[in-house]
Design an enzyme around this catalytic site. Structure first.
Site, PDB file in Angstrom:
ATOM      1  N   ARG A  78      13.675  -2.368  -4.398  1.00 30.19           N
ATOM      2  CA  ARG A  78      12.509  -2.763  -3.604  1.00 30.19           C
ATOM      3  C   ARG A  78      12.578  -4.229  -3.160  1.00 30.19           C
ATOM      4  O   ARG A  78      12.243  -4.578  -2.031  1.00 30.19           O
ATOM      5  CB  ARG A  78      11.246  -2.530  -4.444  1.00 30.19           C
ATOM      6  CG  ARG A  78       9.959  -2.979  -3.817  1.00 30.19           C
ATOM      7  CD  ARG A  78       8.793  -2.656  -4.731  1.00 30.19           C
ATOM      8  NE  ARG A  78       8.687  -1.227  -4.948  1.00 30.19           N
ATOM      9  CZ  ARG A  78       8.045  -0.403  -4.108  1.00 30.19           C
ATOM     10  NH1 ARG A  78       7.424  -0.881  -3.061  1.00 30.19           N
ATOM     11  NH2 ARG A  78       8.003   0.887  -4.340  1.00 30.19           N
ATOM     12  N   HIS A 109      -7.401   2.124   6.225  1.00 29.75           N
ATOM     13  CA  HIS A 109      -7.430   3.220   5.252  1.00 29.75           C
ATOM     14  C   HIS A 109      -8.479   4.235   5.698  1.00 29.75           C
ATOM     15  O   HIS A 109      -9.579   3.852   6.098  1.00 29.75           O
ATOM     16  CB  HIS A 109      -7.776   2.666   3.864  1.00 29.75           C
ATOM     17  CG  HIS A 109      -7.728   3.722   2.807  1.00 29.75           C
ATOM     18  ND1 HIS A 109      -6.535   4.201   2.303  1.00 29.75           N
ATOM     19  CD2 HIS A 109      -8.719   4.426   2.191  1.00 29.75           C
ATOM     20  CE1 HIS A 109      -6.797   5.144   1.405  1.00 29.75           C
ATOM     21  NE2 HIS A 109      -8.105   5.292   1.322  1.00 29.75           N
ATOM     22  N   ASP A 151      -4.407  -7.318  -0.405  1.00 30.61           N
ATOM     23  CA  ASP A 151      -4.131  -8.173  -1.562  1.00 30.61           C
ATOM     24  C   ASP A 151      -3.166  -7.431  -2.491  1.00 30.61           C
ATOM     25  O   ASP A 151      -2.571  -6.424  -2.079  1.00 30.61           O
ATOM     26  CB  ASP A 151      -5.431  -8.633  -2.256  1.00 30.61           C
ATOM     27  CG  ASP A 151      -6.181  -7.484  -2.915  1.00 30.61           C
ATOM     28  OD1 ASP A 151      -5.623  -6.371  -3.012  1.00 30.61           O
ATOM     29  OD2 ASP A 151      -7.335  -7.711  -3.342  1.00 30.61           O
ATOM     30  N   GLU A 194     -10.529   5.179  13.602  1.00 30.47           N
ATOM     31  CA  GLU A 194      -9.504   4.211  13.175  1.00 30.47           C
ATOM     32  C   GLU A 194      -8.970   3.432  14.378  1.00 30.47           C
ATOM     33  O   GLU A 194      -8.798   2.216  14.325  1.00 30.47           O
ATOM     34  CB  GLU A 194      -8.334   4.932  12.489  1.00 30.47           C
ATOM     35  CG  GLU A 194      -8.649   5.510  11.136  1.00 30.47           C
ATOM     36  CD  GLU A 194      -7.393   6.075  10.469  1.00 30.47           C
ATOM     37  OE1 GLU A 194      -6.311   5.491  10.601  1.00 30.47           O
ATOM     38  OE2 GLU A 194      -7.509   7.120   9.807  1.00 30.47           O
TER      39      GLU A 194
HETATM   40  C1  GRF Z   1      -3.875   6.631   9.122  1.00 27.66           C
HETATM   41  O1  GRF Z   1      -4.727   7.672   8.736  1.00 27.66           O
HETATM   42  C2  GRF Z   1      -4.171   5.380   8.340  1.00 27.66           C
HETATM   43  O2  GRF Z   1      -5.524   5.254   8.002  1.00 27.66           O
HETATM   44  C3  GRF Z   1      -3.338   5.559   7.105  1.00 27.66           C
HETATM   45  O3  GRF Z   1      -2.159   6.169   7.555  1.00 27.66           O
HETATM   46  C4  GRF Z   1      -2.426   6.898   8.743  1.00 27.66           C
HETATM   47  C5  GRF Z   1      -1.472   6.391   9.780  1.00 27.66           C
HETATM   48  O4  GRF Z   1      -1.557   7.135  10.976  1.00 27.66           O
HETATM   49  N1  GRF Z   1      -3.117   4.285   6.450  1.00 27.66           N
HETATM   50  P1  GRF Z   1      -0.735   6.651  12.251  1.00 27.66           P
HETATM   51  O5  GRF Z   1       0.732   6.603  11.819  1.00 27.66           O
HETATM   52  O6  GRF Z   1      -1.249   5.320  12.675  1.00 27.66           O
HETATM   53  O7  GRF Z   1      -0.953   7.730  13.280  1.00 27.66           O
END
Ligand code: GRF
Length: 199
Positions: A64, A108, A140, A173
């Site tokens: 990693r 998220h 974080d 989102e």
């Molecule tokens: C989204 O649901 C985001 O909230 C999560 O991963 C997914 C990514 O989707 N962290 P994309 O690759 O942006 O279509």
């Protein structure tokens, strides 16, 4: 505002941010797109769009730390103002996070602190909550835990499946990430404890 995008898959949030920039809604430049998966549709899209696309396949590294060192090297060269995690399926080490304090954003698909971790939409359906949504937050050293910048809500319906709820949340989102970046670009802001304050 210079943005570096980190992704691992579909990349719809990345595309939404790119579209907002192209439409003139968000004043920003995408200075690097980095994927840890060579086959990610999002990195293919970034090439089609003529953006600086980089694949750093984590399988090609002994551990990693070595992978992160290369990601950090690329980021240092790109000099972003913000690093935007857009479906980046790698945990960032404390060293990585400390290198970019309050400069790494994640989205998220739940109203944090509810349902952190994987399958947040399925967790919400299984729990029976009536409202869910999405959260844009600073990253974080803990998982899905940093100070919150923007949240948006959606109803959870009686006949929802994890997939139908995920689709409803995803629409929000795409708007929430653009909104959060716009706020960081155009406002004075500061972080006090857990609170991100705009003036
Ligand atoms: C989204 O649901 C985001 O909230 C999560 O991963 C997914 C990514 O989707 N962290 P994309 O690759 O942006 O279509």
């Amino acid at each position: 505002m210079r943005l570096a995008i980190l992704l691992s898959g579909r990349g719809s949030n990345f595309v939404a941010i790119h579209d907002a920039i192209a439409r003139g809604v968000l004043a920003a430049d995408i200075v690097a797109v980095i994927s840890n998966r060579p086959e990610a549709p999002g990195i293919e899209r970034s090439r089609e769009l003529g953006l600086p696309a980089h694949v750093l396949d984590h399988h090609a590294y002994p551990n990693r730390v070595a992978h992160e060192e290369d990601v950090l090297r690329l980021l240092a060269e790109a000099e972003p103002d913000f690093i935007v995690l857009a479906g980046y399926m790698r945990l960032l080490s404390p060293t990585f996070v400390a290198a970019w304090p309050h400069r790494i954003l994640n989205i998220h698909p739940s109203l944090l602190p509810s349902f952190p971790g994987v399958d947040a939409q399925a967790q919400a359906v299984a729990y029976g909550v009536k409202v869910s949504g999405c959260t844009v937050h600073f990253v974080d050293e803990n998982l899905d835990a940093g100070p919150i910048i923007v949240q948006r809500t959606v109803p959870v319906l009686g006949d929802d499946t994890p997939e139908s709820l995920a689709a409803r949340i995803l629409e929000q989102e795409h708007q929430a990430y653009v909104e959060a970046l716009g706020m960081l670009a155009t406002s004075q802001w500061r972080v006090e404890g857990r609170r991100v304050l705009f003036s």
